[in-house]
Write a protein that holds these residues in place. Structure first.
Motif, PDB file in Angstrom:
ATOM      1  N   LEU A  50       0.827  -1.203   0.000  1.00 32.31           N
ATOM      2  CA  LEU A  50       0.000   0.000   0.000  1.00 32.31           C
ATOM      3  C   LEU A  50       0.860   1.252   0.000  1.00 32.31           C
ATOM      4  CD1 LEU A  50      -2.693  -0.912   2.664  1.00 32.31           C
ATOM      5  CD2 LEU A  50      -3.034  -0.735   0.206  1.00 32.31           C
ATOM      6  N   LEU A  51       0.347   2.290  -0.639  1.00 31.61           N
ATOM      7  CA  LEU A  51       0.970   3.593  -0.522  1.00 31.61           C
ATOM      8  C   LEU A  51       0.561   4.198   0.814  1.00 31.61           C
ATOM      9  CD1 LEU A  51       0.257   4.928  -4.133  1.00 31.61           C
ATOM     10  CD2 LEU A  51       2.371   3.885  -3.263  1.00 31.61           C
ATOM     11  N   ALA A  52       1.371   5.126   1.313  1.00 34.94           N
ATOM     12  CA  ALA A  52       1.083   5.740   2.607  1.00 34.94           C
ATOM     13  C   ALA A  52      -0.297   6.382   2.590  1.00 34.94           C
ATOM     14  CB  ALA A  52       2.151   6.784   2.930  1.00 34.94           C
ATOM     15  N   GLY A  53      -1.137   6.003   3.550  1.00 37.44           N
ATOM     16  CA  GLY A  53      -2.462   6.592   3.678  1.00 37.44           C
ATOM     17  C   GLY A  53      -3.494   6.012   2.732  1.00 37.44           C
ATOM     18  N   GLU A  54      -3.124   5.037   1.926  1.00 33.70           N
ATOM     19  CA  GLU A  54      -4.064   4.459   0.965  1.00 33.70           C
ATOM     20  C   GLU A  54      -4.966   3.446   1.671  1.00 33.70           C
ATOM     21  OE1 GLU A  54      -3.722   2.697  -3.551  1.00 33.70           O
ATOM     22  OE2 GLU A  54      -2.294   1.992  -2.054  1.00 33.70           O
ATOM     23  N   PRO A  55      -6.290   3.670   1.692  1.00 33.66           N
ATOM     24  CA  PRO A  55      -7.186   2.732   2.388  1.00 33.66           C
ATOM     25  C   PRO A  55      -7.310   1.420   1.621  1.00 33.66           C
ATOM     26  CG  PRO A  55      -8.468   4.409   1.265  1.00 33.66           C
ATOM     27  CD  PRO A  55      -7.024   4.801   1.108  1.00 33.66           C
ATOM     28  N   VAL A  56      -7.328   0.333   2.346  1.00 32.18           N
ATOM     29  CA  VAL A  56      -7.425  -0.980   1.716  1.00 32.18           C
ATOM     30  C   VAL A  56      -8.815  -1.549   1.925  1.00 32.18           C
ATOM     31  CG1 VAL A  56      -6.581  -2.204   3.760  1.00 32.18           C
ATOM     32  CG2 VAL A  56      -6.347  -3.256   1.520  1.00 32.18           C
ATOM     33  N   LEU A  57      -9.288  -2.275   0.948  1.00 31.10           N
ATOM     34  CA  LEU A  57     -10.585  -2.941   1.018  1.00 31.10           C
ATOM     35  C   LEU A  57     -10.348  -4.403   0.641  1.00 31.10           C
ATOM     36  CD1 LEU A  57     -13.643  -2.603   1.432  1.00 31.10           C
ATOM     37  CD2 LEU A  57     -13.835  -2.038  -0.994  1.00 31.10           C
ATOM     38  N   ARG A  58     -10.694  -5.301   1.546  1.00 33.99           N
ATOM     39  CA  ARG A  58     -10.415  -6.730   1.342  1.00 33.99           C
ATOM     40  C   ARG A  58     -11.669  -7.427   0.818  1.00 33.99           C
ATOM     41  NH1 ARG A  58      -9.119  -8.020   7.313  1.00 33.99           N
ATOM     42  NH2 ARG A  58     -11.027  -6.771   7.382  1.00 33.99           N
ATOM     43  N   LEU A  59     -11.533  -8.048  -0.351  1.00 30.92           N
ATOM     44  CA  LEU A  59     -12.647  -8.711  -1.016  1.00 30.92           C
ATOM     45  C   LEU A  59     -12.330 -10.191  -1.212  1.00 30.92           C
ATOM     46  CD1 LEU A  59     -15.323  -8.652  -2.772  1.00 30.92           C
ATOM     47  CD2 LEU A  59     -13.812  -8.182  -4.731  1.00 30.92           C
ATOM     48  N   VAL A 112     -12.082 -10.503   5.805  1.00 31.67           N
ATOM     49  CA  VAL A 112     -12.289  -9.615   4.664  1.00 31.67           C
ATOM     50  C   VAL A 112     -13.423  -8.654   5.011  1.00 31.67           C
ATOM     51  CG1 VAL A 112     -11.465 -11.255   2.932  1.00 31.67           C
ATOM     52  CG2 VAL A 112     -13.879 -11.260   3.573  1.00 31.67           C
ATOM     53  N   ASP A 113     -13.612  -7.649   4.163  1.00 31.41           N
ATOM     54  CA  ASP A 113     -14.643  -6.646   4.405  1.00 31.41           C
ATOM     55  C   ASP A 113     -15.951  -6.952   3.674  1.00 31.41           C
ATOM     56  OD1 ASP A 113     -12.771  -4.911   5.881  1.00 31.41           O
ATOM     57  OD2 ASP A 113     -11.818  -4.699   3.908  1.00 31.41           O
ATOM     58  N   LEU A 114     -15.853  -7.680   2.576  1.00 35.61           N
ATOM     59  CA  LEU A 114     -17.043  -8.068   1.823  1.00 35.61           C
ATOM     60  C   LEU A 114     -16.687  -9.241   0.929  1.00 35.61           C
ATOM     61  CD1 LEU A 114     -17.793  -5.439  -1.007  1.00 35.61           C
ATOM     62  CD2 LEU A 114     -15.564  -5.746   0.067  1.00 35.61           C
ATOM     63  N   THR A 115     -17.731  -9.861   0.375  1.00 32.65           N
ATOM     64  CA  THR A 115     -17.514 -11.059  -0.432  1.00 32.65           C
ATOM     65  C   THR A 115     -18.399 -11.040  -1.661  1.00 32.65           C
ATOM     66  OG1 THR A 115     -17.391 -13.493  -0.321  1.00 32.65           O
ATOM     67  CG2 THR A 115     -19.208 -12.449   0.864  1.00 32.65           C
ATOM     68  N   LEU A 116     -17.878 -11.534  -2.768  1.00 35.72           N
ATOM     69  CA  LEU A 116     -18.598 -11.622  -4.045  1.00 35.72           C
ATOM     70  C   LEU A 116     -18.556 -13.082  -4.473  1.00 35.72           C
ATOM     71  CD1 LEU A 116     -19.913 -10.426  -6.630  1.00 35.72           C
ATOM     72  CD2 LEU A 116     -17.596  -9.964  -7.467  1.00 35.72           C
ATOM     73  N   VAL A 117     -19.693 -13.774  -4.400  1.00 35.41           N
ATOM     74  CA  VAL A 117     -19.717 -15.224  -4.601  1.00 35.41           C
ATOM     75  C   VAL A 117     -20.913 -15.655  -5.446  1.00 35.41           C
ATOM     76  CG1 VAL A 117     -18.428 -15.773  -2.496  1.00 35.41           C
ATOM     77  CG2 VAL A 117     -20.905 -15.466  -2.372  1.00 35.41           C
TER      78      VAL A 117
END
Length: 267
Positions: A18-27, A73-78
């Motif tokens: 990640l870049l500094a301050g870049e928010p991550v979203l786990r899928l 994770v934060d959300l799932t696509l199934v």
């Protein structure tokens, strides 16, 4: 057996820094959305628009839901509707939304030694396959495809003997390659089949049965169960992927001119 939390950590070792301050979203998602190239096409506009970096963990639907259940994770696509509904009913997820659909196909060597080509009844085809000498390779990983395949065999009331029924425990792309090597049949989602068609040489022998409909849904992890998740980012991705922009992006994904996923959200 590897725990879901350990699996998530191992898979994310390959995530870009990640870049500094870049928010991550786990899928967490299925191998079909990743193997087909859809996510590489779909996610960059969302990331550019919101500043979120989406880390994708591509596994079978069963494992994807397990990662979500554990808050890894934060959300799932199934694509396992019955399991998705249970996931929400048990309080693990909130706000399930339809996203897109395609269908399953029965992929086999073009020699068609089981003589099933051209049919549109998957159960009849599997009964015929079970009585032939042709082998069948199953995902065997509790994915959406695996769950659907098992339901067909249950309806058929028969299955090939163990010597001809191979449970791989692998993703869809690997199973298609394995089926080609063994000159066996397998059930596949159409998108991954199309992506691997040229390298496997397998042919679609059965398609078009309404029971082979394959819907995909997206679900946010319940923040009441896991307060540390990125609930805001999850909501943003769900809203974007079901918006006119996101749905148009799905419809425009046409590798080699073939549409592999169809948007589900009505205008």
């Amino acid at each position: 057996m590897i725990k879901a939390s350990t699996l998530a950590f191992m898979l994310c070792l390959a995530c870009p820094p990640l870049l500094a301050g870049e928010p991550v979203l786990r899928l967490s998602t299925t191998t079909s959305t990743d193997n087909s190239g859809l996510l590489a096409w779909l996610l960059p506009p969302f990331e550019a628009k919101t500043g979120h970096k989406v880390h994708v963990i591509a596994v079978g639907s069963g494992k994807a839901l397990e990662l979500a259940k554990n808050g890894d994770v934060d959300l799932t696509l199934v694509h396992a509707r019955a399991a998705e509904d249970r996931f929400v009913a048990e309080g693990h997820g909130v706000g399930r939304r339809d996203v897109m659909y395609n269908d399953f196909v029965l992929a086999c060597p073009p020699s068609d030694k089981a003589d099933i080509k051209g049919g549109s009844d998957i159960v009849a085809a599997l009964r015929k396959l079970a009585s032939s000498e042709v082998r069948f390779v199953s995902r065997g990983d509790n994915s959406g495809t695996d769950q659907m395949e098992k339901s067909y065999w249950k309806i058929a009331g028969v299955r090939p003997p163990s010597a001809r029924y191979l449970s791989a425990g692998l993703g869809m792309g690997e199973v298609l390659s394995m089926a080609a090597e063994l000159q066996a049949c397998t059930l596949s989602d159409r998108a991954t089949y199309a992506t691997y068609k040229d390298r496997t040489g397998l042919a679609i022998l059965v398609q078009g049965d309404p029971r082979m409909f394959n819907p995909y849904g997206i679900i946010a992890v319940n923040p009441a169960r896991h307060p540390g998740i990125n609930a805001q980012g999850a909501r943003q991705l769900i809203e974007w992927i079901t918006s006119a922009e996101g749905q148009a992006r799905i419809a425009a994904f046409r590798p080699n001119g073939q549409q592999l996923f169809f948007p589900s959200v009505q205008k």
